[in-house]
Design a protein around this motif. Structure first.
Motif, PDB file in Angstrom:
ATOM      1  N   ARG A  55       0.838  -1.209   0.000  1.00 36.26           N
ATOM      2  CA  ARG A  55       0.000   0.000   0.000  1.00 36.26           C
ATOM      3  C   ARG A  55       0.870   1.255   0.000  1.00 36.26           C
ATOM      4  N   MET A  56       1.972   1.227   0.758  1.00 38.33           N
ATOM      5  CA  MET A  56       2.870   2.389   0.751  1.00 38.33           C
ATOM      6  C   MET A  56       3.564   2.534  -0.597  1.00 38.33           C
ATOM      7  N   TYR A  57       4.135   1.452  -1.101  1.00 35.42           N
ATOM      8  CA  TYR A  57       4.873   1.504  -2.361  1.00 35.42           C
ATOM      9  C   TYR A  57       4.014   1.971  -3.532  1.00 35.42           C
ATOM     10  N   ARG A  58       2.783   1.487  -3.615  1.00 40.34           N
ATOM     11  CA  ARG A  58       1.990   1.769  -4.814  1.00 40.34           C
ATOM     12  C   ARG A  58       1.499   3.215  -4.888  1.00 40.34           C
ATOM     13  N   SER A  59       1.751   4.018  -3.860  1.00 36.85           N
ATOM     14  CA  SER A  59       1.448   5.448  -3.958  1.00 36.85           C
ATOM     15  C   SER A  59       2.416   6.147  -4.912  1.00 36.85           C
ATOM     16  N   ASN A  60       3.471   5.456  -5.302  1.00 38.86           N
ATOM     17  CA  ASN A  60       4.479   6.009  -6.204  1.00 38.86           C
ATOM     18  C   ASN A  60       3.969   5.960  -7.646  1.00 38.86           C
ATOM     19  N   GLN A  95       6.176   0.547 -11.530  1.00 42.10           N
ATOM     20  CA  GLN A  95       5.465  -0.291 -12.495  1.00 42.10           C
ATOM     21  C   GLN A  95       5.415  -1.748 -12.062  1.00 42.10           C
ATOM     22  N   ASP A  96       6.478  -2.226 -11.413  1.00 37.83           N
ATOM     23  CA  ASP A  96       6.570  -3.633 -11.029  1.00 37.83           C
ATOM     24  C   ASP A  96       6.974  -3.775  -9.568  1.00 37.83           C
ATOM     25  N   ASP A 106       5.465 -13.685  -7.253  1.00 41.64           N
ATOM     26  CA  ASP A 106       4.242 -12.966  -7.597  1.00 41.64           C
ATOM     27  C   ASP A 106       4.634 -11.569  -8.042  1.00 41.64           C
ATOM     28  N   LEU A 107       4.194 -11.211  -9.233  1.00 35.77           N
ATOM     29  CA  LEU A 107       4.486  -9.893  -9.774  1.00 35.77           C
ATOM     30  C   LEU A 107       3.224  -9.055  -9.755  1.00 35.77           C
ATOM     31  N   TYR A 108       3.289  -7.926  -9.067  1.00 37.23           N
ATOM     32  CA  TYR A 108       2.232  -6.925  -9.118  1.00 37.23           C
ATOM     33  C   TYR A 108       2.685  -5.929 -10.190  1.00 37.23           C
ATOM     34  N   ALA A 110      -3.719   1.130 -17.881  1.00 38.88           N
ATOM     35  CA  ALA A 110      -4.887   1.806 -17.310  1.00 38.88           C
ATOM     36  C   ALA A 110      -4.641   2.238 -15.858  1.00 38.88           C
ATOM     37  N   GLY A 111      -3.449   1.923 -15.328  1.00 35.43           N
ATOM     38  CA  GLY A 111      -3.119   2.289 -13.953  1.00 35.43           C
ATOM     39  C   GLY A 111      -3.630   1.308 -12.923  1.00 35.43           C
TER      40      GLY A 111
END
Length: 194
Positions: A125-130, A134-135, A147-149, A154-155
């Motif tokens: 949750r913290m990281y994805r605010s960036n 992308q990965d 596991d790759l997020y 489309a974001g």
């Protein structure tokens, strides 16, 4: 890596940087609190080294920089600093700082049983605010699984599960590699306590 909250008062980021420079261990800084990072397993360390080496070799003739767990990542819009197991940045803004980067396109966490829930939940949750990330690659240290997020055009974040025999595709750095390349010669039998 395992984080344990240190028992001392809230400090400023500047105090944290000065204090951590004198420490033998790494510490994360979240909301004014310092968290000690304990060592991981042998597999954890070997996997992290293999990934940072793979990334660094792949990006050797580019402007991208690969970081290991010594490199702090500032969480965008906060004064929180985390030590991922590996990261890659190509953002020019990260060339102006000396104590951390803020805009990695790729972050890797090698999972351990005690940190997996946090790496998948609160830390992600913290990281994805960036906006540049992308990965986000989560790598098992006990089985051949990743596991790759990945943030699509489309974001939206999609999850791709990889297992033995698969080829990992990191679009953020234009790299594909066989999953076995990271796990070669590792003992993946569960550890037991004597």
């Amino acid at each position: 890596m395992i984080a344990a909250k240190e028992n001392f008062p809230h400090i400023t980021p500047e105090e944290y940087f000065a204090w951590e420079e004198k420490q033998l261990e790494k510490h994360e800084y979240i909301d004014g609190q310092v968290y000690a990072m304990s060592g991981g397993s042998v597999n954890h360390g070997r996997i992290a080294v293999r990934l940072t080496t793979l990334f660094s070799n792949h990006l050797e003739n580019s402007s991208c920089e690969t970081g290991n767990s010594d490199l702090r990542v500032n969480i965008v819009g906060t004064k929180n600093y985390i030590h991922p197991d590996a990261s890659v940045t190509y953002d020019d803004r990260d060339k102006t700082t000396t104590q951390y980067i803020t805009y990695p396109c790729l972050i890797v966490e090698v999972l351990s049983p005690s940190t997996e829930a946090y790496d998948r939940g609160g830390k992600f949750r913290m990281y994805r605010s960036n906006p540049v990330l992308q990965d986000y690659l989560l790598v098992s240290s006990t089985s051949i699984e990743m596991d790759l997020y990945h943030k699509n055009d489309a974001g939206e974040w999609i999850i791709i599960n990889y297992k033995e025999g698969d080829t990992i595709e990191l679009k953020s750095i234009n790299l594909s590699f066989a999953i076995e390349q990271v796990y070669r010669n590792l003992d993946l039998t569960p550890e037991t306590t004597p």
